[in-house]
Design an enzyme around this catalytic site. Structure first.
Site, PDB file in Angstrom:
ATOM      1  N   HIS A 124       0.817  -1.218   0.000  1.00  0.00           N
ATOM      2  CA  HIS A 124       0.000   0.000   0.000  1.00  0.00           C
ATOM      3  C   HIS A 124       0.856   1.276   0.000  1.00  0.00           C
ATOM      4  O   HIS A 124       0.360   2.355  -0.321  1.00  0.00           O
ATOM      5  CB  HIS A 124      -0.980   0.006   1.182  1.00  0.00           C
ATOM      6  CG  HIS A 124      -0.371   0.283   2.512  1.00  0.00           C
ATOM      7  ND1 HIS A 124      -0.068  -0.709   3.426  1.00  0.00           N
ATOM      8  CD2 HIS A 124      -0.016   1.452   3.114  1.00  0.00           C
ATOM      9  CE1 HIS A 124       0.436  -0.165   4.510  1.00  0.00           C
ATOM     10  NE2 HIS A 124       0.485   1.145   4.359  1.00  0.00           N
ATOM     11  N   ASP A 154       0.222  -7.664   1.571  1.00  0.00           N
ATOM     12  CA  ASP A 154       0.667  -6.265   1.664  1.00  0.00           C
ATOM     13  C   ASP A 154       2.197  -6.151   1.694  1.00  0.00           C
ATOM     14  O   ASP A 154       2.753  -5.421   2.515  1.00  0.00           O
ATOM     15  CB  ASP A 154       0.067  -5.589   2.898  1.00  0.00           C
ATOM     16  CG  ASP A 154       0.047  -4.057   2.754  1.00  0.00           C
ATOM     17  OD1 ASP A 154       0.369  -3.570   1.647  1.00  0.00           O
ATOM     18  OD2 ASP A 154      -0.269  -3.376   3.739  1.00  0.00           O
ATOM     19  N   SER A 229       4.728   2.799   7.988  1.00  0.00           N
ATOM     20  CA  SER A 229       4.335   1.605   7.241  1.00  0.00           C
ATOM     21  C   SER A 229       5.486   1.136   6.365  1.00  0.00           C
ATOM     22  O   SER A 229       6.096   1.927   5.649  1.00  0.00           O
ATOM     23  CB  SER A 229       3.119   1.898   6.367  1.00  0.00           C
ATOM     24  OG  SER A 229       1.965   2.041   7.146  1.00  0.00           O
TER      25      SER A 229
END
Length: 462
Positions: A124, A154, A229
């Site tokens: 992402h 992911d 992230s």
């Protein structure tokens, strides 16, 4: 005048007597609070020795070495994407077609996993990127090439070319990490150079509610905020145990829980992307009984014909308790173990069968059925025999169809999808990715299928 003063004095005296009588009659329990300087007493609680033990243990944990060994191997990831925005007013007033292109920039973190410049991050973080820029901890910038992605887990793999050996973080076995163990979350948010936060492992095999897939995250209380992230979750030795991926928050900021993809899953995805270009998913060949929620383990509802589970001796009603030596309490934990394995791997499955514990050796099969929730179909790879019969190089057979529009137009279970949006389809995984990227976005989706009579037909749906 004297008479007036005399009356006033009597009135004042009477009021004082009345007030005093009132206080004596109705307020004899009144307490006047005052500050007394007394030492605070310390009460010894029954759990005090345990607290002392915890303090001694935490005091002996040295996190500085792990921080020093990892901060230079965590990078800043800048994602530049070209977006198209449609302005209806431009169309109304005749100013072109109403479409304007603009740059959209997203940021995150990444982890260098090899000296020659391979970097792992979240899918992402770089999804839809037309350009990816990496900034090292020493502020040097490099253009990155996208090697491959796995949207379901992911994970994305990037590559940069530097003229020197890069610092990197070695992988650890995430199965060995324990609840309560100290970990560091290392990120490079907002291009501020690497930052480190500390916490403990709160849970393993965690599945997030509201997610369309079954996850198997490591949950920690180390502070992770937007921009972190794709960063590293490392143990006290500075080894990679996870890729920080998500937080649960109503505000968008850290409130106590963060989640990481276990390193065993990340490493397996990376190895697949490098060797095959796509993720090779392994399955046991079982259906899960989800009717009993309070069961400790995973109950098998049925086994697939000729699948690894059936050949290995697993049966309906068996409760899976372990995969190899890893305890299994719920499906997300089983899913995590299988995601870290490849088709063809042999695993020892410990099951409870009618109160007896058995160990069965099972050879994992390759996943060949994929679900498109948007279109409401389950697709499966076609066989080489079918390719030869219809003279096609690939395709995806519809094995389950819950889409009323497809059924209405005669696209039934057993039909083979050969093209989507005029692109040849080689397998079921590719078909689902193309369908889900198109369907529901407003544009029509074009399907070419071979019907049950062996005739090619074309359809358009919205």
């Amino acid at each position: 005048m004297k008479k007036i003063l005399s009356l006033l004095g009597v009135a004042i005296l009477g009021g004082a007597i009345t007030l005093g009588g009132y206080k004596m009659l109705f307020n004899e329990n009144a307490v006047v609070e005052r500050s007394i300087s007394q030492p605070i007493k310390t009460v010894t609680a029954s759990y005090n020795p345990v607290l002392n033990k915890v303090n001694e243990t935490s005091g002996s944990v040295d996190l500085t070495v792990a921080a020093e060994n990892t901060v230079h191997a965590v990078v800043h990831v800048k994602n530049t994407a070209i977006r198209t925005q449609v302005n209806p007013m431009d169309i109304f007033f005749g100013n072109g077609n109403g479409a304007r292109k603009f740059e959209q920039v997203g940021t995150g973190s990444g982890v260098i996993i090899s000296q020659d410049g391979y970097i792992v991050t979240n899918n992402h973080v770089i999804d839809g990127a037309s350009e990816i820029e990496i900034t090292l901890n020493n502020r040097q910038k490099y253009e990155a090439k996208l090697v491959g992605t796995d949207k379901e887990n992911d994970i994305a793999l990037l590559k940069i070319d530097a003229d020197f050996d890069l610092p990197y973080i070695p992988f650890a076995n995430s199965d060995n990490i324990k609840i309560g163990e100290w970990v560091l979350a290392v990120g490079n948010p907002y291009n501020l150079t690497s930052t480190v936060t500390a916490g403990i492992v709160s849970a393993k095999g965690r599945d997030l509610e509201g997610n369309s897939s079954i996850d198997s995250f490591i949950q920690t209380d180390a502070a992770v905020n937007p921009g972190n992230s794709g960063g590293a979750l490392v143990n006290t030795r500075g080894e990679l145990v996870g890729i920080n991926t998500a937080i649960t928050s109503k505000t968008g900021s850290f409130i106590g829980y963060s989640f990481a993809v276990p390193s065993n899953i990340a490493k397996k995805v990376i190895d697949d992307l490098l060797e095959f270009g796509s993720v090779q998913e392994a399955i046991l060949g079982i259906n899960i009984d989800q009717s009993e929620e309070d069961i400790d383990g995973v109950k098998i509802a049925g086994v697939s014909n000729d699948g690894g589970a059936e050949k290995g001796g697993l049966k309906s009603g068996d409760v899976i308790k372990k995969v190899n030596d890893v305890k299994i309490s719920k499906f997300s934990e089983l899913r995590g173990q299988l995601t870290a394995k490849r088709p063809g791997d042999l695993v020892n499955i410990t099951v409870d069968r009618d109160g007896s514990e058995l160990i069965k050796s099972v050879k994992l099969s390759k996943k060949d059925a994929y679900v498109s929730r948007k279109l409401g179909v389950v697709l499966k790879d076609i066989s080489k025999k079918e390719m030869k019969k219809f003279d096609i190089s690939g395709g995806a057979r519809i094995v389950t169809n819950q889409n009323k529009n497809l059924i209405y137009y005669g696209v039934k279970e057993g039909c083979i999808i050969t093209e989507i949006n005029k692109k040849p389809i080689l397998n079921a995984s590719e078909a689902v990715k193309e369908i889900d990227a198109t369907f529901g976005a407003g544009a029509p989706i074009y399907l070419e299928v071979i019907n049950l009579d062996g005739v090619k037909e074309r359809y358009a749906f919205r």
